[in-house]
Write a protein that holds these residues in place. Structure first.
Motif, short mmCIF file in Angstrom:
data_model
loop_
_atom_site.label_atom_id
_atom_site.label_comp_id
_atom_site.label_asym_id
_atom_site.label_seq_id
_atom_site.Cartn_x
_atom_site.Cartn_y
_atom_site.Cartn_z
N LEU A 62 3.08 2.96 15.18
CA LEU A 62 1.87 2.13 15.18
C LEU A 62 1.43 1.82 13.76
N LEU A 63 1.45 2.81 12.90
CA LEU A 63 1.02 2.60 11.51
C LEU A 63 1.94 1.61 10.80
N ARG A 64 3.25 1.72 11.05
CA ARG A 64 4.19 0.78 10.44
C ARG A 64 3.96 -0.64 10.98
N ALA A 69 1.54 -6.07 9.79
CA ALA A 69 0.48 -7.06 10.00
C ALA A 69 -0.31 -7.28 8.72
N GLU A 70 -0.62 -6.20 8.00
CA GLU A 70 -1.34 -6.32 6.74
C GLU A 70 -0.55 -7.16 5.74
N ASN A 71 0.76 -6.89 5.63
CA ASN A 71 1.58 -7.66 4.70
C ASN A 71 1.61 -9.13 5.06
N SER A 72 1.63 -9.42 6.35
CA SER A 72 1.62 -10.81 6.80
C SER A 72 0.33 -11.50 6.39
N PHE A 73 -0.79 -10.82 6.57
CA PHE A 73 -2.07 -11.40 6.16
C PHE A 73 -2.12 -11.63 4.66
N LEU A 74 -1.67 -10.65 3.89
CA LEU A 74 -1.72 -10.78 2.44
C LEU A 74 -0.83 -11.93 1.96
N GLN A 75 0.32 -12.08 2.58
CA GLN A 75 1.20 -13.19 2.21
C GLN A 75 0.57 -14.53 2.55
N GLN A 76 -0.08 -14.61 3.70
CA GLN A 76 -0.74 -15.86 4.08
C GLN A 76 -1.89 -16.18 3.14
#
Length: 362
Positions: A62-64, A69-76
């Motif tokens: 779950l943490l991974r 998801a966090e990396n996706s947001f930061l990239q966007q």
């Protein structure tokens, strides 16, 4: 041996709300993004693992998932000014590339189409040392678990488990997933005339399952309308019960999917004994199902078992003339999908084979 647990977190909501505050120092301005994140984690554990250890494994998974998801947001956010799309929630997809032997989970922004994710896919292929000429990470190629299949859906890969019988033969077969389309599916009684339509549906399902296209498997009406639109048939053809052959199948593949096909012709069923090497090459390089039409019948060839020294040859045939329910035991046990010798083909019929060519793309 490993056992794959697809954990759906039924005891909690699969959707977790997060608020991200993007703070800007100047004048205290900020932008607030509120969205739902779909949590769909996958854990791989040994079959002998103790139940008491599964909780920790699932939490780590779950943490991974949330980190992706966090990396996706930061990239966007980083590319926000250069993007034509608003920042949106990422969606998880689980893939199982055959060369990897393990699952790969990827997060894609839900509103960003596959056509805009070419760079992400190329990076994945390079990182995992995968071929650069076939799509493994398009959404349509995501792995489907048993719970993802709708009831009464066409069965997939019904040839699996069948044993070839040519002594010292080499098996070359379809690569990837296809759906078995046959007579009387979809509440359409096409017995006696729809076998080539069903073979075409099976072929298009292969291109869809592998992620080459998002085009849905066409109905008989859509196939007929396609042939009318390209000028191959008169308007009266739509709604009729007229047969189609290998040439029409190739026309539809090119018009609907942009896929070209090679047509191979033989003057009798006996001459099919000479095409073992060519079909073996096709399945090794292209890996697509082959439609064969002769007389008033059409079949789908899924592979060959060929001994190049003795010339002995058998064909892995998927028969679209089956009219029963989606019962794998019946399909295999009654020979609706099975290995057939050259004698299976009519000596008096002229045969055309349609060999679809796989696009080279990611």
């Amino acid at each position: 041996m490993s056992l794959f647990f697809h954990h759906a977190f039924h005891y909690v909501s699969r959707f977790i709300s997060f608020c991200f505050l993007l703070l800007f120092i100047s004048l205290g301005n900020y932008t607030c993004l509120k969205t739902h994140i779909k949590v769909d984690s996958l854990s791989v554990v040994h079959r002998n693992s103790k139940v008491v250890h599964l909780y920790a494994v699932l939490v780590d998974s779950l943490l991974r998932n949330l980190k992706l998801a966090e990396n996706s947001f930061l990239q966007q956010i980083t590319n926000f000014e250069d993007s034509a799309f608003a920042i949106c929630a990422p969606e998880p997809y689980h893939f199982f590339p055959p060369e990897c032997g393990h699952f790969v989970t990827v997060m894609y922004p839900e509103k960003k189409p596959d056509s805009e994710l070419d760079m992400e896919r190329r990076l994945l292929h390079r990182f995992l040392v995968l071929p650069q000429d076939r799509p493994y990470f398009r959404r349509a190629a995501a792995h489907l678990f048993s719970s993802d299949f709708p009831a009464n859906a066409p069965l997939i890969n019904v040839h699996e488990g069948l044993i070839p019988t040519v002594k010292d033969g080499e098996v070359s077969a379809v690569k990837g997933i296809y759906s078995y389309h046959h007579y009387c599916q979809d509440s359409v009684d096409d017995s006696g005339w729809g076998c080539a339509y069903r073979s075409l549906q099976t072929i298009i399902s292969w291109f869809k399952w592998q992620g080459y296209t998002e085009h849905p498997v066409p109905t008989h009406h859509e196939i007929q309308q396609c042939l009318v639109n390209i000028g191959d048939k008169p308007s009266s053809f739509v709604g009729s019960r007229q047969w189609i052959g290998s040439t029409e199948v190739s026309f539809c593949l090119e018009s609907m999917l942009g896929v070209t096909s090679k047509i191979l012709s033989v003057s009798s069923g006996e001459e099919l004994s000479n095409v073992g090497g060519e079909l073996a090459y096709h399945f090794r390089i292209e890996g697509t199902p082959v439609m064969i039409g002769g007389g008033v019948l059409a079949h789908t060839i899924l592979g060959v078992d060929f001994n190049k020294n003795t010339g002995e040859l058998k064909f892995l045939i998927l028969d679209p003339h089956y009219t029963g329910s989606e019962d794998l035991q019946v399909m295999q046990g009654k020979g609706w999908c099975g290995w057939k010798g050259v004698s299976f083909w009519s000596k008096a019929a002229y045969y055309n084979l349609c060999l679809p060519q796989r696009p080279r793309c990611l």
